[in-house]
Design a protein around this motif. Structure first.
Motif, PDB file in Angstrom:
ATOM      1  N   ALA A 147       0.833  -1.205   0.000  1.00  0.00           N
ATOM      2  CA  ALA A 147       0.000   0.000   0.000  1.00  0.00           C
ATOM      3  C   ALA A 147       0.866   1.253   0.000  1.00  0.00           C
ATOM      4  N   GLU A 148       1.912   1.265   0.818  1.00  0.00           N
ATOM      5  CA  GLU A 148       2.818   2.417   0.866  1.00  0.00           C
ATOM      6  C   GLU A 148       3.514   2.617  -0.471  1.00  0.00           C
ATOM      7  N   GLU A 149       3.930   1.541  -1.075  1.00  0.00           N
ATOM      8  CA  GLU A 149       4.611   1.614  -2.372  1.00  0.00           C
ATOM      9  C   GLU A 149       3.695   2.220  -3.439  1.00  0.00           C
ATOM     10  N   ALA A 150       2.405   1.857  -3.388  1.00  0.00           N
ATOM     11  CA  ALA A 150       1.461   2.353  -4.391  1.00  0.00           C
ATOM     12  C   ALA A 150       1.327   3.870  -4.332  1.00  0.00           C
ATOM     13  N   VAL A 151       1.267   4.432  -3.135  1.00  0.00           N
ATOM     14  CA  VAL A 151       1.114   5.889  -3.036  1.00  0.00           C
ATOM     15  C   VAL A 151       2.452   6.601  -3.190  1.00  0.00           C
ATOM     16  N   ALA A 152       3.552   5.908  -2.871  1.00  0.00           N
ATOM     17  CA  ALA A 152       4.877   6.522  -3.012  1.00  0.00           C
ATOM     18  C   ALA A 152       5.163   6.885  -4.461  1.00  0.00           C
ATOM     19  N   GLU A 153       4.635   6.089  -5.382  1.00  0.00           N
ATOM     20  CA  GLU A 153       4.848   6.372  -6.799  1.00  0.00           C
ATOM     21  C   GLU A 153       4.221   7.702  -7.219  1.00  0.00           C
ATOM     22  N   ARG A 154       3.321   8.219  -6.395  1.00  0.00           N
ATOM     23  CA  ARG A 154       2.669   9.494  -6.700  1.00  0.00           C
ATOM     24  C   ARG A 154       3.140  10.608  -5.766  1.00  0.00           C
ATOM     25  N   GLY A 155       4.258  10.371  -5.106  1.00  0.00           N
ATOM     26  CA  GLY A 155       4.814  11.398  -4.234  1.00  0.00           C
ATOM     27  C   GLY A 155       4.093  11.535  -2.910  1.00  0.00           C
ATOM     28  N   LEU A 156       3.378  10.472  -2.495  1.00  0.00           N
ATOM     29  CA  LEU A 156       2.591  10.517  -1.265  1.00  0.00           C
ATOM     30  C   LEU A 156       3.083   9.458  -0.286  1.00  0.00           C
ATOM     31  N   THR A 157       2.593   9.529   0.928  1.00  0.00           N
ATOM     32  CA  THR A 157       2.920   8.519   1.934  1.00  0.00           C
ATOM     33  C   THR A 157       1.745   8.344   2.888  1.00  0.00           C
ATOM     34  N   ILE A 158       1.583   7.128   3.380  1.00  0.00           N
ATOM     35  CA  ILE A 158       0.598   6.884   4.439  1.00  0.00           C
ATOM     36  C   ILE A 158       1.122   7.447   5.755  1.00  0.00           C
ATOM     37  N   GLY A 159       2.425   7.371   5.947  1.00  0.00           N
ATOM     38  CA  GLY A 159       3.039   7.874   7.173  1.00  0.00           C
ATOM     39  C   GLY A 159       2.940   6.916   8.340  1.00  0.00           C
ATOM     40  N   HIS A 160       2.539   5.671   8.064  1.00  0.00           N
ATOM     41  CA  HIS A 160       2.383   4.663   9.123  1.00  0.00           C
ATOM     42  C   HIS A 160       3.440   3.589   8.887  1.00  0.00           C
ATOM     43  N   TRP A 161       4.424   3.523   9.784  1.00  0.00           N
ATOM     44  CA  TRP A 161       5.575   2.646   9.580  1.00  0.00           C
ATOM     45  C   TRP A 161       5.799   1.722  10.774  1.00  0.00           C
ATOM     46  N   PRO A 162       4.918   0.754  11.000  1.00  0.00           N
ATOM     47  CA  PRO A 162       5.211  -0.223  12.053  1.00  0.00           C
ATOM     48  C   PRO A 162       6.424  -1.058  11.653  1.00  0.00           C
ATOM     49  N   GLN A 163       7.106  -1.599  12.630  1.00  0.00           N
ATOM     50  CA  GLN A 163       8.260  -2.444  12.325  1.00  0.00           C
ATOM     51  C   GLN A 163       7.860  -3.619  11.442  1.00  0.00           C
ATOM     52  N   SER A 164       6.600  -4.028  11.535  1.00  0.00           N
ATOM     53  CA  SER A 164       6.094  -5.176  10.782  1.00  0.00           C
ATOM     54  C   SER A 164       5.566  -4.798   9.409  1.00  0.00           C
ATOM     55  N   ILE A 165       5.887  -3.618   8.889  1.00  0.00           N
ATOM     56  CA  ILE A 165       5.246  -3.147   7.664  1.00  0.00           C
ATOM     57  C   ILE A 165       5.392  -4.131   6.508  1.00  0.00           C
ATOM     58  N   GLY A 166       6.490  -4.872   6.446  1.00  0.00           N
ATOM     59  CA  GLY A 166       6.694  -5.820   5.358  1.00  0.00           C
ATOM     60  C   GLY A 166       5.902  -7.100   5.493  1.00  0.00           C
ATOM     61  N   ILE A 167       5.301  -7.357   6.675  1.00  0.00           N
ATOM     62  CA  ILE A 167       4.606  -8.630   6.883  1.00  0.00           C
ATOM     63  C   ILE A 167       3.207  -8.461   7.476  1.00  0.00           C
ATOM     64  N   SER A 168       2.745  -7.224   7.621  1.00  0.00           N
ATOM     65  CA  SER A 168       1.431  -7.002   8.237  1.00  0.00           C
ATOM     66  C   SER A 168       0.446  -6.468   7.203  1.00  0.00           C
ATOM     67  N   SER A 169      -0.843  -6.622   7.496  1.00  0.00           N
ATOM     68  CA  SER A 169      -1.896  -6.135   6.605  1.00  0.00           C
ATOM     69  C   SER A 169      -2.500  -4.854   7.163  1.00  0.00           C
ATOM     70  N   VAL A 170      -3.108  -4.071   6.279  1.00  0.00           N
ATOM     71  CA  VAL A 170      -3.768  -2.844   6.722  1.00  0.00           C
ATOM     72  C   VAL A 170      -4.949  -3.182   7.632  1.00  0.00           C
ATOM     73  N   GLY A 171      -5.670  -4.261   7.318  1.00  0.00           N
ATOM     74  CA  GLY A 171      -6.750  -4.686   8.200  1.00  0.00           C
ATOM     75  C   GLY A 171      -6.248  -5.037   9.586  1.00  0.00           C
ATOM     76  N   GLY A 172      -5.057  -5.615   9.648  1.00  0.00           N
ATOM     77  CA  GLY A 172      -4.443  -5.920  10.933  1.00  0.00           C
ATOM     78  C   GLY A 172      -4.100  -4.663  11.710  1.00  0.00           C
ATOM     79  N   TRP A 173      -3.667  -3.617  10.995  1.00  0.00           N
ATOM     80  CA  TRP A 173      -3.395  -2.341  11.673  1.00  0.00           C
ATOM     81  C   TRP A 173      -4.653  -1.835  12.374  1.00  0.00           C
ATOM     82  N   ILE A 174      -5.786  -1.937  11.663  1.00  0.00           N
ATOM     83  CA  ILE A 174      -7.051  -1.486  12.243  1.00  0.00           C
ATOM     84  C   ILE A 174      -7.405  -2.330  13.461  1.00  0.00           C
ATOM     85  N   SER A 175      -7.305  -3.631  13.310  1.00  0.00           N
ATOM     86  CA  SER A 175      -7.783  -4.549  14.344  1.00  0.00           C
ATOM     87  C   SER A 175      -6.990  -4.466  15.637  1.00  0.00           C
TER      88      SER A 175
END
Length: 514
Positions: free
Chosen positions: A169-197
């Motif tokens: 998800a971060e990579e998708a917006v980075a291509e447009r000069g944007l960022t989510i700004g949410h960088w958990p240590q698990s970013i490479g192995i976690s899901s956005v739904g997991g962030w919510i939960s």
């Protein structure tokens, strides 16, 4: 996989190949022995899988032995120790991978009609035991719902399916000069739904907020199979904020199917600074002064002397603690912030350290050992994140470290801070025990957690900052919620899920334990 932009590779501190391996590893969290077979899957389990296959398609339902084994538990250390010891652990009746929200609704309605419990699974990166399926339960693996649905560059909104990996998800917006700004240590192995939960927090939260500050809207399937969209406008006063029925619910209130996040533009400038402080208390005072003067370095981390020696040996200076800061944003604001921080630190008697320590942290911050690597070395370890007000934090640091050291076979008890607020700060405690008898590792692990959470609560702190509660913290929730608050949460659960079919046993302690 599309190559990562160079700046993104730098931010996460991993190459594209390493990230791909991390994502692949997330699918099979638990190593599976070649000869593994789950506990006997009876007629009921076979019926569940067969009926679901008819509903959403054979390819979306798996009762394969290795697939079931890979979904027995997430990244909770205690389960990895049990598995490493050879203990038989339950597997679900089947693993279901919905392709869209309609599939999720079909599965949930089937389960509700037949009073079958369900356990949602994002990418399996949780560390507090929220995933513990049984042979008569359905595990809903959301990883196939991994699409970017829209990127709104005018309103800075990203809508994605809940199973998408955070880095994708971060990579998708980075291509447009944007960022989510949410960088958990698990970013490479976690899901956005997991962030919510789990009500997650990222490493840049001091400036950009935690997930509840970033989420704009949530789509969720309720336990009766109905769909609800929570969140419509930048702000609302239309009753209580119902998004919080999903935030932190850990799969007990339904299945999150899509999420809309509020984005930011990528920062113009990034600079680093680092500082020595004589002890943790003086460092806390400095961090408090920075944020209460309304400066917001996105990253503010403070390590005690033990962690400096272990993690930053090239920068260790006796018993000095180390503060790392990352400053980013418009160049003029970054320059002004650094000047003000330098003034604050000088006034409080803190000495500058080599800023390369902070820059180096950026390069390796997501590199952590696997639990099994530690177990093979005779260690059982974990991190425990808590939070408190500024007036409480000194005592909590001292009391928890002292309490952890009373656990037999403790070989490490240390801490660092990583999330800062105007009214307080969090602490990340790290413990490790090395008993000669590996069969008592589980006892040492649970005693360490008990000592840390009890000492935190007795000093007035909050016992859960951002990893969620799961089964690990559920019996301590009364410290944060109070008995009446716990009763209210139970009433909410009963109203939303009267059959109790969503992730039973998670988050809430058993009713007879109250």
């Amino acid at each position: 996989m599309r190559p990562l932009p160079p700046w993104l590779s730098y931010w996460i501190g991993m190459t594209a190949a390493e990230q791909w391996r991390s994502r692949t590893a997330a699918i099979l969290i638990a190593p599976v022995e070649r000869g593994f077979r789950p506990p006997y899957q009876g007629k009921e389990s076979m019926m569940i899988a067969s009926q679901l296959a008819k509903l959403i398609g054979v390819e979306q339902v798996s009762a394969d032995a290795e697939d079931l084994a890979a979904h027995r538990f997430d990244r909770w250390c205690l389960k990895h120790w049990q598995d490493w010891q050879g203990e038989a652990l339950h597997a679900p009746a089947c693993v279901v991978r919905p392709r869209d929200s309609a599939d999720v609704q079909s599965v949930v309605r089937f389960a509700a009609a037949n009073s079958i419990a369900m356990v949602p699974w994002g990418l399996g990166s949780g560390v507090c035991g929220a995933v513990e399926p049984r042979p008569d339960q359905i595990l809903i693996d959301m990883s196939a719902m991994d699409q970017v649905l829209s990127i709104d560059e005018e309103n800075l909104l990203l809508t994605i399916e809940a199973g998408i990996n955070g880095l994708v998800a971060e990579e998708a917006v980075a291509e447009r000069g944007l960022t989510i700004g949410h960088w958990p240590q698990s970013i490479g192995i976690s899901s956005v739904g997991g962030w919510i939960s789990t009500r997650a927090s990222g490493q840049f939260s001091t400036a950009y907020g935690n997930i509840e500050d970033i989420v704009y809207a949530i789509e969720m399937v309720l336990p009766d199979g109905e769909m609800v969209t929570l969140g419509k406008a930048p702000r609302a006063a239309a009753g209580p904020d119902l998004r919080h029925l999903a935030l932190g619910a850990e799969g007990t209130h339904g299945v999150v199917t899509s999420v809309t996040l509020s984005l930011r533009r990528q920062p113009e400038t990034r600079r680093f600074s680092a500082w020595y402080c004589a002890d943790m208390a003086s460092g806390f005072r400095a961090q408090r002064e920075i944020v209460q003067q309304d400066w917001r370095p996105p990253v503010m981390r403070q390590y005690d002397a033990s962690e400096v020696a272990r993690l930053f040996p090239d920068y260790a200076q006796g018993e000095q603690c180390l503060i790392l800061l990352v400053h980013e944003g418009p160049a003029s604001r970054v320059d002004a912030e650094i000047l003000s921080v330098e003034s604050i630190m000088a006034e409080l008697g803190l000495n500058p350290a080599d800023a390369a320590a902070a820059e180096g942290w950026m390069g390796h911050r997501n590199t952590v050992p696997e639990w099994r690597d530690l177990l093979e070395q005779g260690l059982i370890a974990d991190t425990i994140e808590v939070s408190a007000t500024w007036s409480q934090i000194d005592a909590i640091y001292d009391d928890v470290v002292a309490a952890l050291k009373t656990v037999p076979d403790c070989v490490n008890a240390s801490a660092h801070s990583s999330h800062v607020y105007r009214s307080g700060i969090n602490l990340y405690f790290t413990f490790a025990c090395m008993p000669a008898d590996t069969s008592v590792m589980g006892d040492r692990y649970l005693e360490s957690w008990d000592q840390a959470l009890t000492a935190t609560a007795e000093a007035g702190g909050g016992i859960a900052h951002h990893h969620g509660s799961g089964r690990l913290r559920r019996d301590y929730l009364h410290y944060d919620l109070g008995e009446n608050g716990l009763m209210l949460l139970r009433k909410l659960k009963q109203a939303i899920d009267p059959q109790g079919i969503f992730n039973p046993g998670n988050l809430l302690p058993p009713a007879d334990a109250d």
